[in-house]
Scaffold this motif. Structure first.
Motif, short mmCIF file in Angstrom:
data_model
loop_
_atom_site.label_atom_id
_atom_site.label_comp_id
_atom_site.label_asym_id
_atom_site.label_seq_id
_atom_site.Cartn_x
_atom_site.Cartn_y
_atom_site.Cartn_z
N VAL A 21 0.88 -1.05 -0.05
CA VAL A 21 -0.08 0.06 -0.06
C VAL A 21 1.03 1.26 0.06
CG1 VAL A 21 -1.94 1.32 1.43
CG2 VAL A 21 -1.80 -1.13 1.37
N ASP A 22 0.83 2.10 -1.02
CA ASP A 22 1.39 3.30 -1.17
C ASP A 22 0.68 4.40 -0.62
OD1 ASP A 22 3.62 2.17 -2.63
OD2 ASP A 22 2.61 2.59 -4.51
N ARG A 23 1.62 5.39 0.24
CA ARG A 23 0.81 6.69 0.82
C ARG A 23 1.84 7.79 0.54
NH1 ARG A 23 3.17 7.61 5.67
NH2 ARG A 23 4.57 5.97 6.42
N LEU A 24 1.13 8.91 0.45
CA LEU A 24 1.93 10.31 0.19
C LEU A 24 2.05 11.13 1.55
CD1 LEU A 24 1.15 11.23 -3.47
CD2 LEU A 24 3.25 10.43 -2.82
N PHE A 25 3.04 11.58 1.82
CA PHE A 25 3.03 12.74 2.84
C PHE A 25 3.82 13.81 2.63
CE2 PHE A 25 6.63 10.17 4.17
CZ PHE A 25 7.42 10.84 4.87
N HIS A 26 3.40 14.92 3.16
CA HIS A 26 4.46 16.16 2.76
C HIS A 26 5.58 16.19 3.70
CE1 HIS A 26 4.82 20.66 2.52
NE2 HIS A 26 4.72 20.20 1.29
N ASN A 27 6.52 16.51 3.13
CA ASN A 27 7.82 16.72 3.88
C ASN A 27 7.81 18.06 4.24
OD1 ASN A 27 10.59 17.27 4.61
ND2 ASN A 27 11.20 15.19 4.11
N LYS A 28 8.08 18.81 5.17
CA LYS A 28 7.86 20.40 5.26
C LYS A 28 9.28 20.83 5.29
CE LYS A 28 4.08 19.91 8.72
NZ LYS A 28 3.50 20.25 10.07
N VAL A 29 10.38 20.11 5.71
CA VAL A 29 11.56 20.66 5.50
C VAL A 29 12.14 20.96 3.86
CG1 VAL A 29 14.14 20.21 5.85
CG2 VAL A 29 12.45 19.53 7.38
N TYR A 30 11.75 19.89 3.06
CA TYR A 30 11.95 19.75 1.49
C TYR A 30 10.82 20.48 0.74
CZ TYR A 30 16.11 17.56 2.99
OH TYR A 30 17.55 17.02 3.83
N ASN A 31 9.72 20.60 1.35
CA ASN A 31 8.59 20.74 0.67
C ASN A 31 8.36 19.99 -0.42
OD1 ASN A 31 6.25 22.68 0.67
ND2 ASN A 31 7.25 24.04 -0.79
N ARG A 32 8.39 18.83 -0.14
CA ARG A 32 8.10 17.79 -1.27
C ARG A 32 7.19 16.66 -0.92
NH1 ARG A 32 10.16 21.31 -4.22
NH2 ARG A 32 12.17 20.91 -5.32
N TYR A 33 6.39 15.95 -1.83
CA TYR A 33 5.72 14.91 -1.38
C TYR A 33 6.55 13.65 -1.31
CZ TYR A 33 1.42 17.41 -0.85
OH TYR A 33 0.40 18.23 -0.45
N VAL A 34 6.51 12.61 -0.44
CA VAL A 34 7.38 11.47 -0.32
C VAL A 34 6.49 10.37 -0.31
CG1 VAL A 34 9.02 10.29 1.17
CG2 VAL A 34 9.16 12.78 0.97
N LYS A 35 6.73 9.54 -1.22
CA LYS A 35 5.97 8.06 -1.19
C LYS A 35 6.47 7.11 -0.25
CE LYS A 35 5.93 5.18 -4.96
NZ LYS A 35 5.61 4.75 -6.26
#
Length: 74
Positions: A21-35
């Motif tokens: 199961v894949d999920r995306l979350f937002h990395n606040k330091v790099y301002n990118r979405y990480v899977k």
């Protein structure tokens, strides 16, 4: 359990499959979405799931069908 959709990555066991199961979350330091990927063992009573199938989970079976299985997938 929150409804999730995953992909079968292993069906080598009898009446059990491994679902990724894949999920995306937002990395606040790099301002990118990480899977991120989580793997769950699921019960497959009919033993008809193949690798690459998209499956969605039903309600959790209480008690679980086996020690290692987390959920039952359609």
């Amino acid at each position: 359990m929150k409804p999730v959709v995953g992909i079968v990555v292993s069906n080598k066991m009898q009446k059990s499959v491994v679902v990724a199961v894949d999920r995306l979350f937002h990395n606040k330091v790099y301002n990118r979405y990480v899977k991120r990927t989580s793997k769950f063992m699921a019960h497959d009573e009919a033993d008809d799931c193949n690798i690459g199938d998209r499956v969605s989970n039903r309600l959790l079976v209480r008690p679980p069908p086996s020690v290692n299985c987390d959920a039952a997938f359609d």
